[in-house]
Motif scaffolding. Structure first.
Motif, PDB file in Angstrom:
ATOM      1  N   THR A  90      61.265  18.013 -27.125  1.00 30.89           N
ATOM      2  CA  THR A  90      61.963  19.287 -26.945  1.00 30.89           C
ATOM      3  C   THR A  90      61.184  20.416 -27.613  1.00 30.89           C
ATOM      4  O   THR A  90      61.047  21.508 -27.050  1.00 30.89           O
ATOM      5  N   HIS A  91      60.649  20.158 -28.812  1.00 29.10           N
ATOM      6  CA  HIS A  91      59.803  21.160 -29.480  1.00 29.10           C
ATOM      7  C   HIS A  91      58.604  21.509 -28.597  1.00 29.10           C
ATOM      8  O   HIS A  91      58.232  22.676 -28.469  1.00 29.10           O
ATOM      9  N   ASN A  94      59.665  23.617 -25.608  1.00 30.29           N
ATOM     10  CA  ASN A  94      59.965  24.986 -26.038  1.00 30.29           C
ATOM     11  C   ASN A  94      58.699  25.741 -26.431  1.00 30.29           C
ATOM     12  O   ASN A  94      58.562  26.933 -26.133  1.00 30.29           O
ATOM     13  N   ASP A  98      57.469  29.180 -24.656  1.00 28.58           N
ATOM     14  CA  ASP A  98      57.200  30.387 -25.441  1.00 28.58           C
ATOM     15  C   ASP A  98      55.750  30.842 -25.308  1.00 28.58           C
ATOM     16  O   ASP A  98      55.471  32.048 -25.323  1.00 28.58           O
ATOM     17  N   ARG A 144      64.198  29.601 -19.558  1.00 28.49           N
ATOM     18  CA  ARG A 144      63.967  28.393 -20.360  1.00 28.49           C
ATOM     19  C   ARG A 144      64.708  27.194 -19.754  1.00 28.49           C
ATOM     20  O   ARG A 144      64.171  26.100 -19.685  1.00 28.49           O
ATOM     21  N   ALA A 148      62.992  23.880 -18.353  1.00 29.96           N
ATOM     22  CA  ALA A 148      63.353  22.556 -18.887  1.00 29.96           C
ATOM     23  C   ALA A 148      63.572  21.556 -17.750  1.00 29.96           C
ATOM     24  O   ALA A 148      63.177  20.387 -17.855  1.00 29.96           O
TER      25      ALA A 148
END
Length: 174
Positions: A90-91, A94, A98, A144, A148
């Motif tokens: 997940t990091h 993300n 970004d 986002r 995902a």
């Protein structure tokens, strides 16, 4: 070897080592961040979390690197239950969102996407084609949440036409 593995291997050189993930300075330079700013430290911290999680989940022989076989085995495991990613995954997702959302407005537009892809060696025309595919000709706002969904498709789908296949700017995996 499954399609998900083949797609992701095209993005790897041979094996991952921390030095690759410690290249946070390159990412920061792309964004115009310098020195010991909060953004630089946040980027380093995020990539360190990604590396630690990747290494603990995939580096089965604990040699300090993740081989293509280990990478594929880890993503194959993810594809069996993509609704329950590891925290580092997940990091990573993300971080990538970004990185591409250079304006910070919460969505990825074609110009942002193409610029980041070109900075990572993807030809401009191929990046533009990839963006048009996963944004359905620009009719889908790539938020986002949408990113995902595409992320899961990239790493879990065996459908060569899945829109998520194009989130890294490539349109072919031959």
């Amino acid at each position: 070897m499954n399609l998900s593995c083949l797609k992701s291997i095209k993005l790897l050189k041979s094996s991952l080592k921390f030095s690759l993930f410690d290249s946070s300075q390159r990412f920061c330079n792309l964004r115009g961040w310098s020195g010991d700013s909060e953004k630089v430290e946040k980027t380093r911290s995020c990539l360190l979390k990604v590396w630690d999680g990747l290494q603990s989940g995939a580096d089965k022989d604990q040699d300090g690197q993740v081989t293509q076989d280990e990478w594929c085995a880890m993503w194959d495991e993810f594809s069996k239950n993509p609704s329950a990613p590891q925290e580092w995954q997940t990091h990573y997702m993300n971080f990538m969102f970004d990185l591409v959302d250079t304006s910070g407005d919460g969505s990825i537009d074609e110009a942002e996407f193409c610029e980041v892809c070109q900075n990572n060696g993807v030809p401009a025309a191929e990046a533009a084609d990839a963006y048009k595919r996963f944004s359905k000709g620009g009719t889908v706002q790539v938020s986002r949440d949408e990113f995902a969904k595409y992320w899961v498709e990239f790493f879990a789908s065996e459908d060569p036409l899945a829109l998520g296949n194009f989130i890294f700017g490539k349109t072919s995996f031959n």
